[in-house]
Scaffold this motif. Structure first.
Motif, mmCIF file in Angstrom:
data_model
loop_
_atom_site.group_PDB
_atom_site.id
_atom_site.type_symbol
_atom_site.label_atom_id
_atom_site.label_comp_id
_atom_site.label_asym_id
_atom_site.label_seq_id
_atom_site.Cartn_x
_atom_site.Cartn_y
_atom_site.Cartn_z
ATOM 1 N N ASN A 1 -2.894 2.149 -3.847
ATOM 2 C CA ASN A 1 -2.305 1.648 -5.094
ATOM 3 C C ASN A 1 -2.280 0.124 -5.065
ATOM 4 O OD1 ASN A 1 -0.135 1.616 -3.133
ATOM 5 N ND2 ASN A 1 1.323 1.442 -4.818
ATOM 6 N N HIS A 2 -2.176 -0.492 -6.245
ATOM 7 C CA HIS A 2 -2.337 -1.945 -6.326
ATOM 8 C C HIS A 2 -1.126 -2.575 -7.010
ATOM 9 C CE1 HIS A 2 -4.480 -5.512 -5.732
ATOM 10 N NE2 HIS A 2 -5.497 -5.381 -6.561
ATOM 11 N N LEU A 3 -0.319 -3.278 -6.206
ATOM 12 C CA LEU A 3 0.903 -3.905 -6.698
ATOM 13 C C LEU A 3 0.844 -5.419 -6.697
ATOM 14 C CD1 LEU A 3 3.475 -1.797 -4.627
ATOM 15 C CD2 LEU A 3 2.877 -1.429 -7.027
ATOM 16 N N SER A 4 0.005 -5.993 -5.823
ATOM 17 C CA SER A 4 0.096 -7.441 -5.605
ATOM 18 C C SER A 4 -1.202 -8.018 -5.070
ATOM 19 C CB SER A 4 1.224 -7.738 -4.614
ATOM 20 O OG SER A 4 0.785 -7.462 -3.293
ATOM 21 N N PHE A 5 -1.199 -9.350 -4.903
ATOM 22 C CA PHE A 5 -2.358 -10.054 -4.367
ATOM 23 C C PHE A 5 -2.413 -10.002 -2.842
ATOM 24 C CE2 PHE A 5 -1.513 -12.232 -8.478
ATOM 25 C CZ PHE A 5 -2.703 -11.898 -9.114
ATOM 26 N N VAL A 6 -1.378 -9.485 -2.199
ATOM 27 C CA VAL A 6 -1.396 -9.377 -0.737
ATOM 28 C C VAL A 6 -1.666 -7.944 -0.278
ATOM 29 C CG1 VAL A 6 0.127 -11.360 -0.428
ATOM 30 C CG2 VAL A 6 1.120 -9.070 -0.557
ATOM 31 N N ASP A 7 -2.047 -7.083 -1.201
ATOM 32 C CA ASP A 7 -2.296 -5.684 -0.843
ATOM 33 C C ASP A 7 -3.451 -5.525 0.135
ATOM 34 O OD1 ASP A 7 -0.185 -4.896 -2.395
ATOM 35 O OD2 ASP A 7 -1.396 -4.295 -4.117
ATOM 36 N N TYR A 8 -4.418 -6.447 0.093
ATOM 37 C CA TYR A 8 -5.526 -6.370 1.051
ATOM 38 C C TYR A 8 -4.993 -6.479 2.478
ATOM 39 C CZ TYR A 8 -8.719 -7.142 -2.876
ATOM 40 O OH TYR A 8 -9.410 -7.023 -4.053
ATOM 41 N N ILE A 9 -4.007 -7.349 2.670
ATOM 42 C CA ILE A 9 -3.438 -7.516 4.007
ATOM 43 C C ILE A 9 -2.655 -6.278 4.413
ATOM 44 C CG2 ILE A 9 -1.800 -8.852 5.398
ATOM 45 C CD1 ILE A 9 -2.485 -11.272 3.629
ATOM 46 N N MET A 10 -1.757 -5.831 3.533
ATOM 47 C CA MET A 10 -0.884 -4.710 3.875
ATOM 48 C C MET A 10 -1.644 -3.386 3.995
ATOM 49 S SD MET A 10 1.860 -6.291 4.302
ATOM 50 C CE MET A 10 2.823 -7.712 3.789
ATOM 51 N N ALA A 11 -2.646 -3.202 3.123
ATOM 52 C CA ALA A 11 -3.407 -1.952 3.170
ATOM 53 C C ALA A 11 -4.356 -1.915 4.359
ATOM 54 C CB ALA A 11 -4.189 -1.770 1.874
ATOM 55 N N GLY A 12 -4.648 -3.084 4.937
ATOM 56 C CA GLY A 12 -5.472 -3.117 6.136
ATOM 57 C C GLY A 12 -4.676 -2.875 7.401
ATOM 58 N N PHE A 13 -3.342 -2.952 7.290
ATOM 59 C CA PHE A 13 -2.473 -2.803 8.459
ATOM 60 C C PHE A 13 -2.592 -1.416 9.113
ATOM 61 C CE2 PHE A 13 1.753 -2.098 10.413
ATOM 62 C CZ PHE A 13 1.718 -3.119 11.359
ATOM 63 N N PRO A 14 -2.598 -0.311 8.346
ATOM 64 C CA PRO A 14 -2.706 1.003 8.994
ATOM 65 C C PRO A 14 -3.979 1.141 9.831
ATOM 66 C CG PRO A 14 -2.001 1.243 6.722
ATOM 67 C CD PRO A 14 -2.397 -0.176 6.887
ATOM 68 N N GLY A 15 -5.126 0.669 9.288
ATOM 69 C CA GLY A 15 -6.365 0.743 10.054
ATOM 70 C C GLY A 15 -6.279 -0.088 11.318
ATOM 71 N N ALA A 16 -5.699 -1.293 11.205
ATOM 72 C CA ALA A 16 -5.567 -2.170 12.368
ATOM 73 C C ALA A 16 -4.730 -1.517 13.457
ATOM 74 C CB ALA A 16 -4.941 -3.503 11.944
#
Length: 258
Positions: A42-57
């Motif tokens: 889902n897309h809430l903000s401009f920092v979603d790329y960072i937060m959504a990459g956290f689970p994979g990391a």
């Protein structure tokens, strides 16, 4: 070879620590440790790329995100996105981007996509594009829903950037959805339903002190003052109109210069 991406992940972890950003994450085990998978976020903000990459990391994986072509055209953001091996997609002609995403997935990469195609001003789940289901089906990989909550408080459309400390970010990774691509509309509806249920859990589980009644970052159905889905759609329609107007003006100016 990835150089800048791991450095950025390390910087993000430092930001979380120094900013006292608490990540409440569940379901990371659904992300495979190897092999391709498509994350629908889902897309809430401009920092979603960072937060959504956290689970994979957290699983030792780098997530390659599909993003609009305009981001790659930016003189600063473009080189960064390319260094991360993210995938550009043209809103008016997305076939090339979808093909590249399928190639990445078949080569064993984790790919992230925002099926709402833009930030949700209501902070609820907007209607999803069927391309997400079609990409996963063509690539023959798991389609994994990922839902974020709280990122809109940091940096989103129409609001000032807030880098103050002591925030909570909720992340839920759901089990893979079986998709065949035979009925993209029905499978997309199933994806949306699952993401809505996940979002509901995240909002209800979020610290109450971070969601006081009337908060602009909280949907009206939960006691906040964010736009409704209908109001947000009207705002998005106006954005599309203005974007088309700017493009037409640019084309006209280019013709005059030629």
């Amino acid at each position: 070879m990835d150089i800048s991406y791991p450095v950025t992940i390390a910087a993000a972890r430092t930001w979380f620590k120094l900013g006292d950003i608490k990540i409440n994450m569940t379901g990371a085990e659904h992300i495979p440790e190897k092999g391709g998978a498509l994350l629908a976020v889902n897309h809430l903000s401009f920092v979603d790329y960072i937060m959504a990459g956290f689970p994979g990391a957290e699983r030792g994986r780098l997530t390659r995100f599909i993003a609009k072509k305009e981001v790659f055209d930016h003189p600063v953001g473009g080189p960064v996105m390319r260094s991360f091996h993210h995938i550009p997609i043209d809103r008016s002609y997305g076939a090339a981007g979808m093909k590249k995403a399928v190639e990445y997935l078949q080569n064993g990469e984790i790919v992230g996509i925002f099926p709402e195609a833009t930030i949700s001003r209501s902070f609820l789940i907007k209607d999803l594009k069927t391309g997400t289901v079609r990409i996963a089906a063509e690539a023959g990989v798991p389609l994994i829903p990922v839902v974020l909550w709280g990122t809109q408080r940091i940096m989103t459309k129409g609001q000032k950037v807030d880098l103050s400390r002591h925030k909570t970010i909720g992340i839920e990774i759901g089990p893979p959805l079986p998709v065949t691509g035979e009925d993209p509309a029905a499978e997309t509806a199933a994806l949306k339903s699952q993401m809505e249920a996940m979002l509901d859990r995240l909002i209800k589980a979020h610290p109450a002190e971070e969601q006081p009644p009337g908060s602009w970052w909280l949907p009206q159905a939960y006691g906040g003052s964010a736009p409704t889905l209908e109001e947000a759609e009207a705002m998005y329609a106006e954005e599309r109109r203005l974007r088309a107007q700017r493009k037409a003006a640019k084309r006209s100016a280019d013709k005059k210069r030629a």
